[in-house]
Design a protein around this motif. Structure first.
Motif, PDB file in Angstrom:
ATOM      1  N   GLY A  35       0.820  -1.215   0.000  1.00 60.43           N
ATOM      2  CA  GLY A  35       0.000   0.000   0.000  1.00 60.43           C
ATOM      3  C   GLY A  35       0.851   1.262   0.000  1.00 60.43           C
ATOM      4  N   ILE A  36       1.940   1.246   0.746  1.00 57.96           N
ATOM      5  CA  ILE A  36       2.858   2.391   0.758  1.00 57.96           C
ATOM      6  C   ILE A  36       3.449   2.572  -0.638  1.00 57.96           C
ATOM      7  CG2 ILE A  36       5.026   3.312   1.675  1.00 57.96           C
ATOM      8  CD1 ILE A  36       4.427   1.672   4.263  1.00 57.96           C
ATOM      9  N   LYS A  38       2.261   1.639  -3.526  1.00 61.26           N
ATOM     10  CA  LYS A  38       1.214   2.110  -4.446  1.00 61.26           C
ATOM     11  C   LYS A  38       0.960   3.609  -4.256  1.00 61.26           C
ATOM     12  CE  LYS A  38      -3.269   0.611  -6.059  1.00 61.26           C
ATOM     13  NZ  LYS A  38      -4.411  -0.267  -5.873  1.00 61.26           N
ATOM     14  N   GLU A  39       0.913   4.041  -2.996  1.00 58.99           N
ATOM     15  CA  GLU A  39       0.695   5.456  -2.695  1.00 58.99           C
ATOM     16  C   GLU A  39       1.823   6.329  -3.244  1.00 58.99           C
ATOM     17  OE1 GLU A  39       1.215   7.962   1.309  1.00 58.99           O
ATOM     18  OE2 GLU A  39      -0.361   6.448   1.446  1.00 58.99           O
ATOM     19  N   LYS A  40       3.038   5.800  -3.244  1.00 55.21           N
ATOM     20  CA  LYS A  40       4.207   6.538  -3.734  1.00 55.21           C
ATOM     21  C   LYS A  40       4.456   6.317  -5.231  1.00 55.21           C
ATOM     22  CE  LYS A  40       5.238   8.381   0.154  1.00 55.21           C
ATOM     23  NZ  LYS A  40       4.998   9.816   0.317  1.00 55.21           N
ATOM     24  N   LYS A  41       3.531   5.640  -5.897  1.00 52.78           N
ATOM     25  CA  LYS A  41       3.614   5.365  -7.334  1.00 52.78           C
ATOM     26  C   LYS A  41       4.829   4.502  -7.681  1.00 52.78           C
ATOM     27  CE  LYS A  41       1.227   9.621  -8.425  1.00 52.78           C
ATOM     28  NZ  LYS A  41       1.381  10.983  -8.875  1.00 52.78           N
TER      29      LYS A  41
END
Length: 150
Positions: A35-36, A38-41
């Protein structure tokens, strides 16, 4: 528009190499770290761990430095691990530093397979020996390294 593809094999460990990442809930930790990413692309290709350290193969988005990325991963996952003490008893914090090794697109599959097979690999090789091997593969001196120090 610029096109950048930066693949890293990143390794970090628990403070004092404490064996606090439980096999029963390691996948929950992986999902949180995913999830981290994904959030940071960032594209997480593979993550795996042993009770005292984590390996990940990740493509880091060019808008974030490796050091900033791993800082966020370690800080946020440390907080999450502490919130889930019942799953990860004894977790105090992550150890100092991290190691990041860059790989070409054509070598990504080998890195993913290496990380995938961590549990088998560590039946015969301890983390310290594995880490020294990685340093030597990249021509780095283990004597000038402090990842294994707390």
């Amino acid at each position: 528009m610029s096109r950048i593809c930066l693949t890293y094999h990143i390794v970090w460990r628990t403070k004092y190499s404490q064996r606090t990442i439980t096999e029963e809930h390691e996948k929950d930790l992986y999902a949180y770290i995913y999830g981290i990413c994904k959030e940071k692309k960032c594209n997480l290709f593979r993550i795996n761990s042993m009770p005292d350290h984590v390996h990940m193969c990740v493509e880091i988005h060019p808008s974030i430095s490796v050091s900033d990325f791993i800082k966020v991963v370690k800080q946020e996952s440390s907080r999450w691990l502490k919130e889930h003490k019942e799953w990860f008893p004894g977790f105090y914090t992550w150890g100092n530093g991290y190691a990041a090794f860059s790989y070409s697109q054509k070598d990504r599959h080998n890195v993913v397979e290496y990380i995938k097979n961590q549990k088998v690999h560590h039946r015969t090789v301890c983390f310290k020996d594995e880490y020294v091997s990685l340093l030597q593969e990249f021509g780095l001196s283990p004597e000038k390294d402090n990842l294994l120090e707390d």
